[in-house]
Motif scaffolding. Structure first.
Motif, PDB file in Angstrom:
ATOM      1  N   TYR A 104     -36.696  13.351  20.940  1.00 34.40           N
ATOM      2  CA  TYR A 104     -36.479  14.789  21.061  1.00 34.40           C
ATOM      3  C   TYR A 104     -37.820  15.381  21.480  1.00 34.40           C
ATOM      4  CZ  TYR A 104     -31.888  14.746  18.831  1.00 34.40           C
ATOM      5  OH  TYR A 104     -30.558  14.530  18.561  1.00 34.40           O
ATOM      6  N   PHE A 105     -37.787  16.335  22.409  1.00 31.41           N
ATOM      7  CA  PHE A 105     -39.024  16.974  22.873  1.00 31.41           C
ATOM      8  C   PHE A 105     -39.093  18.429  22.401  1.00 31.41           C
ATOM      9  CE2 PHE A 105     -38.400  13.790  26.444  1.00 31.41           C
ATOM     10  CZ  PHE A 105     -39.366  12.922  25.963  1.00 31.41           C
ATOM     11  N   ALA A 106     -40.308  18.882  22.076  1.00 35.78           N
ATOM     12  CA  ALA A 106     -40.517  20.261  21.639  1.00 35.78           C
ATOM     13  C   ALA A 106     -40.308  21.200  22.824  1.00 35.78           C
ATOM     14  CB  ALA A 106     -41.934  20.415  21.094  1.00 35.78           C
ATOM     15  N   ARG A 107     -39.415  22.167  22.615  1.00 33.27           N
ATOM     16  CA  ARG A 107     -39.167  23.217  23.612  1.00 33.27           C
ATOM     17  C   ARG A 107     -39.113  24.537  22.863  1.00 33.27           C
ATOM     18  NH1 ARG A 107     -40.265  19.626  26.586  1.00 33.27           N
ATOM     19  NH2 ARG A 107     -38.896  18.405  27.931  1.00 33.27           N
ATOM     20  N   GLY A 108     -40.193  25.303  22.871  1.00 38.98           N
ATOM     21  CA  GLY A 108     -40.238  26.556  22.102  1.00 38.98           C
ATOM     22  C   GLY A 108     -40.096  26.255  20.623  1.00 38.98           C
TER      23      GLY A 108
ATOM     24  N   LEU B 261     -44.539  12.913  17.726  1.00 40.84           N
ATOM     25  CA  LEU B 261     -45.416  12.663  18.878  1.00 40.84           C
ATOM     26  C   LEU B 261     -46.473  13.759  18.851  1.00 40.84           C
ATOM     27  CD1 LEU B 261     -42.709  12.246  21.708  1.00 40.84           C
ATOM     28  CD2 LEU B 261     -43.456  10.533  20.060  1.00 40.84           C
ATOM     29  N   VAL B 262     -47.709  13.380  18.572  1.00 40.45           N
ATOM     30  CA  VAL B 262     -48.783  14.380  18.466  1.00 40.45           C
ATOM     31  C   VAL B 262     -49.753  14.179  19.630  1.00 40.45           C
ATOM     32  CG1 VAL B 262     -50.609  15.350  17.007  1.00 40.45           C
ATOM     33  CG2 VAL B 262     -48.558  14.352  15.948  1.00 40.45           C
ATOM     34  N   ALA B 263     -49.887  15.216  20.449  1.00 35.02           N
ATOM     35  CA  ALA B 263     -50.785  15.141  21.607  1.00 35.02           C
ATOM     36  C   ALA B 263     -51.610  16.414  21.667  1.00 35.02           C
ATOM     37  CB  ALA B 263     -49.980  14.977  22.901  1.00 35.02           C
ATOM     38  N   GLY B 264     -52.915  16.254  21.807  1.00 36.87           N
ATOM     39  CA  GLY B 264     -53.820  17.408  21.873  1.00 36.87           C
ATOM     40  C   GLY B 264     -53.704  18.269  20.621  1.00 36.87           C
ATOM     41  N   GLY B 265     -53.483  17.630  19.452  1.00 31.68           N
ATOM     42  CA  GLY B 265     -53.389  18.356  18.200  1.00 31.68           C
ATOM     43  C   GLY B 265     -52.081  19.110  18.008  1.00 31.68           C
ATOM     44  N   ARG B 266     -51.096  18.862  18.872  1.00 39.75           N
ATOM     45  CA  ARG B 266     -49.830  19.602  18.857  1.00 39.75           C
ATOM     46  C   ARG B 266     -48.679  18.595  18.766  1.00 39.75           C
ATOM     47  NH1 ARG B 266     -46.846  22.052  23.087  1.00 39.75           N
ATOM     48  NH2 ARG B 266     -47.906  20.744  24.608  1.00 39.75           N
ATOM     49  N   VAL B 267     -47.621  18.935  18.027  1.00 43.98           N
ATOM     50  CA  VAL B 267     -46.435  18.066  18.003  1.00 43.98           C
ATOM     51  C   VAL B 267     -45.610  18.372  19.255  1.00 43.98           C
ATOM     52  CG1 VAL B 267     -44.310  17.457  16.787  1.00 43.98           C
ATOM     53  CG2 VAL B 267     -46.412  17.880  15.492  1.00 43.98           C
TER      54      VAL B 267
ATOM     55  N   LEU C 212     -47.437   5.019  23.960  1.00 43.11           N
ATOM     56  CA  LEU C 212     -46.861   6.020  24.872  1.00 43.11           C
ATOM     57  C   LEU C 212     -47.798   7.221  25.006  1.00 43.11           C
ATOM     58  CD1 LEU C 212     -44.199   6.975  26.423  1.00 43.11           C
ATOM     59  CD2 LEU C 212     -43.758   8.302  24.344  1.00 43.11           C
ATOM     60  N   LEU C 213     -48.322   7.694  23.859  1.00 44.69           N
ATOM     61  CA  LEU C 213     -49.176   8.885  23.885  1.00 44.69           C
ATOM     62  C   LEU C 213     -50.504   8.605  24.589  1.00 44.69           C
ATOM     63  CD1 LEU C 213     -48.427  10.133  20.283  1.00 44.69           C
ATOM     64  CD2 LEU C 213     -47.719  11.243  22.402  1.00 44.69           C
ATOM     65  N   GLY C 214     -50.981   7.373  24.483  1.00 45.69           N
ATOM     66  CA  GLY C 214     -52.216   7.010  25.177  1.00 45.69           C
ATOM     67  C   GLY C 214     -52.007   6.974  26.682  1.00 45.69           C
ATOM     68  N   HIS C 215     -50.758   6.709  27.079  1.00 45.67           N
ATOM     69  CA  HIS C 215     -50.421   6.603  28.502  1.00 45.67           C
ATOM     70  C   HIS C 215     -50.134   7.983  29.113  1.00 45.67           C
ATOM     71  CE1 HIS C 215     -49.126   4.055  31.839  1.00 45.67           C
ATOM     72  NE2 HIS C 215     -48.188   4.937  32.057  1.00 45.67           N
ATOM     73  N   HIS C 216     -49.485   8.851  28.305  1.00 47.75           N
ATOM     74  CA  HIS C 216     -49.158  10.208  28.779  1.00 47.75           C
ATOM     75  C   HIS C 216     -50.002  11.193  27.999  1.00 47.75           C
ATOM     76  CE1 HIS C 216     -45.656   9.322  31.265  1.00 47.75           C
ATOM     77  NE2 HIS C 216     -45.399   8.367  30.405  1.00 47.75           N
ATOM     78  N   ARG C 217     -51.072  11.692  28.591  1.00 50.20           N
ATOM     79  CA  ARG C 217     -51.971  12.576  27.856  1.00 50.20           C
ATOM     80  C   ARG C 217     -51.667  14.054  28.125  1.00 50.20           C
ATOM     81  NH1 ARG C 217     -55.866   9.872  25.296  1.00 50.20           N
ATOM     82  NH2 ARG C 217     -56.076   7.672  25.805  1.00 50.20           N
ATOM     83  N   ASP C 218     -50.991  14.331  29.226  1.00 53.99           N
ATOM     84  CA  ASP C 218     -50.757  15.726  29.597  1.00 53.99           C
ATOM     85  C   ASP C 218     -49.304  16.115  29.293  1.00 53.99           C
ATOM     86  OD1 ASP C 218     -50.957  18.218  30.549  1.00 53.99           O
ATOM     87  OD2 ASP C 218     -51.181  17.668  32.662  1.00 53.99           O
ATOM     88  N   TRP C 219     -49.101  16.856  28.217  1.00 61.60           N
ATOM     89  CA  TRP C 219     -47.734  17.235  27.791  1.00 61.60           C
ATOM     90  C   TRP C 219     -47.447  18.695  28.038  1.00 61.60           C
ATOM     91  CZ3 TRP C 219     -44.028  13.901  25.480  1.00 61.60           C
ATOM     92  CH2 TRP C 219     -44.475  12.579  25.327  1.00 61.60           C
ATOM     93  N   ARG C 220     -48.259  19.397  28.854  1.00 57.38           N
ATOM     94  CA  ARG C 220     -47.989  20.822  29.069  1.00 57.38           C
ATOM     95  C   ARG C 220     -46.744  21.046  29.898  1.00 57.38           C
ATOM     96  NH1 ARG C 220     -53.296  22.364  31.583  1.00 57.38           N
ATOM     97  NH2 ARG C 220     -53.205  20.129  31.914  1.00 57.38           N
TER      98      ARG C 220
END
Ligand code: SME
Length: 158
Positions: free
Chosen positions: A51-55, A115-121, A150-158
């Motif tokens: 599941y991905f964070a959307r708003g 999934l925590v990336a850049g300090g954000r879930v 996975l998170l090490g491979h995808h660093r840009d989640w914006r």
């Protein structure tokens, strides 16, 4: 399954995941393959996916298993709780988890890794099993290791 056997299995899955991710930067393709790898590679699962964070919500991403709830409010169910706290949750008995969301009535136990990336879930990885107490701390650690790949491979989640 003994701890050592589990460690070996998760090490193999980590190698296979690294090979699948190598050279590919499409998030949908990579999360779809990761869900398929784990669904078929770990015993006794009836669902594995993202599941991905959307708003203020989590929205269904690539998965394997029966069709599932599309939107989960932040803080709701096991997935929303893992997203809100940023910590993995092992649920030995889904019926005993307040607010558990039953997508597949066959599910008896569950493991959710944020999934925590850049300090954000940015989402969660969710595994369901028809076996009570299917997941233990070795599974949590093993799945966190796979999510970290996975998170090490995808660093840009914006
Ligand atoms: N059981 C989850 C909902 C997602 S499905 O299991 C795929 C929950 O309580 O958050």
């Amino acid at each position: 399954m003994a701890t050592r056997e589990k460690e070996r299995l998760y090490a193999e899955l980590a190698d296979q995941l690294a090979a699948l991710l190598a050279g590919e930067d499409d998030l949908v393709a990579n999360t779809a393959n990761m869900a398929a790898l784990i669904y078929h590679g770990l015993p006794a699962l009836n669902w594995a996916g993202f599941y991905f964070a959307r708003g203020e919500e989590l929205v269904l991403g690539p998965f394997q298993g029966k069709p599932a709830c599309v939107r989960i409010a932040w803080g709701a169910g096991v997935c929303g709780t893992a997203a809100a706290t940023g910590a993995a949750i092992v649920v030995p008995d889904v019926d005993a988890f307040p607010g558990h969301i039953a997508c597949d009535a066959a599910s008896r136990s569950e493991l959710v890794i944020p999934l925590v990336a850049g300090g954000r879930v940015v989402g969660v990885f969710d595994l369901d099993s028809p076996i009570p107490a299917r997941f233990d701390d070795d599974d949590r650690a093993g799945c966190e290791r796979l999510v970290a790949l996975l998170l090490g491979h995808h660093r840009d989640w914006r």
